[in-house]
Write an enzyme that holds these catalytic residues in place. Structure first.
Site, PDB file in Angstrom:
ATOM      1  N   ASP A 211     -89.418  12.172  29.013  1.00 23.87           N
ATOM      2  CA  ASP A 211     -89.934  10.915  28.462  1.00 23.87           C
ATOM      3  C   ASP A 211     -88.785   9.914  28.324  1.00 23.87           C
ATOM      4  O   ASP A 211     -87.825   9.995  29.085  1.00 23.87           O
ATOM      5  CB  ASP A 211     -90.675  11.197  27.150  1.00 23.87           C
ATOM      6  CG  ASP A 211     -91.751  10.163  26.878  1.00 23.87           C
ATOM      7  OD1 ASP A 211     -91.433   8.964  26.869  1.00 23.87           O
ATOM      8  OD2 ASP A 211     -92.926  10.534  26.658  1.00 23.87           O
ATOM      9  N   HIS A 234     -87.945   8.314  31.393  1.00 29.86           N
ATOM     10  CA  HIS A 234     -88.644   7.029  31.389  1.00 29.86           C
ATOM     11  C   HIS A 234     -87.738   5.853  31.025  1.00 29.86           C
ATOM     12  O   HIS A 234     -88.215   4.783  30.686  1.00 29.86           O
ATOM     13  CB  HIS A 234     -89.860   7.082  30.465  1.00 29.86           C
ATOM     14  CG  HIS A 234     -90.917   8.029  30.942  1.00 29.86           C
ATOM     15  ND1 HIS A 234     -92.072   8.274  30.247  1.00 29.86           N
ATOM     16  CD2 HIS A 234     -90.981   8.813  32.057  1.00 29.86           C
ATOM     17  CE1 HIS A 234     -92.807   9.162  30.916  1.00 29.86           C
ATOM     18  NE2 HIS A 234     -92.159   9.503  32.014  1.00 29.86           N
TER      19      HIS A 234
END
Ligand SMILES: *[C@@H]1O[C@H](CO)[C@@H](O)[C@H](O)[C@H]1NC(C)=O
Ligand SMILES: *[C@@H]1O[C@H](CO)[C@@H](O)[C@H](O)[C@H]1NC(C)=O
Ligand SMILES: *[C@@H]1O[C@H](CO)[C@@H](O)[C@H](O)[C@H]1NC(C)=O
Length: 397
Positions: A211, A234
């Site tokens: 993430d 991310h």
């Protein structure tokens, strides 16, 4: 001269005196054993010691169940983790595995590993697919809550079940030479999340996760991210902001001399439409960033609304002011190299763009630069040309 010499000697004697009084504890346990109770007892003893103390967890692998190391302590305290501590695969509904709380003058170092053993938990986890209220909460690996004057250096977080490291309510805290590792497909494994904290620095670290590499929540002030390498993951993100009623302003964020490789986003700011509050995020500067194959390298998204959990007709009430992107270069993994999508209700103010050189070589190229509700001040190179492309719809709209 004589007086000065005398004072220096006195000073040195005092220092020696202090260090002689420091107390060093060592966790002595057979390899493979569960050190939870021993560590807790030792931490509490060290914490109550009237002068500086340290706790050493030597080389070797140990089991560690949920543990809360709680201050305030009577004097500065250091924890040196040389070994590996392993959580187990079980999830008991706890929101953390290891917590350090309310400690002033804290050091954590030693080159050791916090292994969250997240693998089984990720497979059972459905938080990324469901409404937040329905999913089972998995524990964050390491929480630092209300820790001040702290230095965290040279530790590794491996396979956390949820976030790797969460910093809340910190003041003057440096995280340096931190290594974070989890697979690209592991859900919700943000590398380092910082919220409600003042004067946090994240320096010279390497974050590979599923993430956000670094996520910055509301109430963060004076955060420096420097020489950090991210990817996979991310990317570096401010927000999402505006989901909750009682959020605080974000101000003074600098991300410099950092590199993103194969990440899903580069540097971004995201705020919810129909936000529950009206805060301001200001003084946010990204400078000297290298991108390699990054999808959405530069993104302001004030219509952030995953899984359609919001009303997109109401423009975001989060104000973005004094934002800059400078000297950002490399390659984009998709055509949308730069998107500055600001709120219809509160257009972004004082946005500066300078020396952007982002290439995209895909068949649908070249790279684009989209702007809405913003007129940035431009300086130096702009590849692609700033605000040259009409705004296209975001995915899922
Ligand atoms: C910040 O914390 C460090 C310990 O990591 C300490 O040495 C330093 O004096 C603190 N700085 C301020 C301004 O409090
Ligand atoms: C980035 O690194 C360069 C050296 O490579 C240094 O001169 C510069 O001061 C750094 N920039 C910032 C903003 O820290
Ligand atoms: C580019 O990044 C994506 C992930 O965003 C990855 O799947 C792909 O393999 C990368 N391509 C190269 C050439 O590294």
């Amino acid at each position: 001269m004589g007086v000065h010499f005398g004072i220096s000697v006195l000073f040195v004697v005092c220092l020696l005196g202090l260090s002689a009084n420091a107390k060093d504890f060592t966790i002595t346990a057979p390899p493979g054993s569960d050190i939870t109770s021993l560590l807790l007892k030792t931490f509490n003893e060290a914490c109550q010691f009237p002068t500086r103390s340290s706790v050493l967890i030597p080389k070797g692998e140990y089991k560690l169940r949920q543990i809360e190391m709680m201050g305030p302590c009577k004097a500065p305290i250091r924890i040196t983790l040389q070994g590996t501590v392993k959580a187990d695969g079980n999830v008991n509904g706890n929101d953390y595995w290891v917590a350090f709380r309310r400690i002033n003058g804290f050091k954590l170092n030693g080159g050791g590993i916090f292994d969250g053993e997240g693998n089984a938990a990720w497979r059972a986890n459905n938080c990324h697919k469901m409404a937040l209220t329905q999913c089972k909460k998995l524990p964050i690996s390491i929480r630092f809550d209300f820790v001040t004057d702290a230095k965290i250096r040279g530790i590794t977080s491996l396979d956390s079940k949820n976030f790797h490291i969460n910093v809340l309510g910190a003041r003057n805290m440096t995280l340096e030479e931190i290594t974070i590792i989890a697979p690209e497909e592991s859900p919700n494994t943000d590398g380092i999340h910082v919220g409600r904290s003042v004067g946090v620095q994240i320096i010279n670290s390497n974050i590979k996760t599923g993430d956000d590499c670094i996520s910055i929540g509301d109430g963060t002030r004076d955060l420096l991210v420097e020489r950090v390498t991210c990817g996979p993951g991310h990317g570096i993100s401010i927000g999402s902001l505006g989901l909750y009623v009682k959020e605080e302003d974000v101000t003074g964020i600098r991300v410099v001399n950092s590199t993103l490789i194969n990440t899903d986003n580069g540097v971004r700011i995201k705020t919810w439409p129909s936000a529950a509050c009206s805060t301001t995020a200001s003084g946010i500067h990204f400078e000297n960033i290298i991108l390699k194959n990054v999808t959405n390298p530069i993104l302001i998204d004030q219509e952030y609304c995953p899984w359609n959990r919001c009303n997109k007709n109401k423009p975001s009430t989060i104000k973005l002011v004094d934002i800059s992107f400078k000297h950002i270069r490399g390659t984009s993994g998709n055509k949308d190299a730069v998107k500055l999508l600001c709120s219809k209700g509160f257009p972004c103010k004082n946005v500066q763009i300078g020396d952007i050189d982002i290439k995209y070589t895909g068949a649908d190229g070249p790279a684009t630069f989209q702007c809405s509700n913003v007129s940035p001040t431009l300086m130096g190179t702009q590849v692609p040309k700033a605000c040259s492309s009409p705004v296209t719809k975001l995915p899922g709209q």
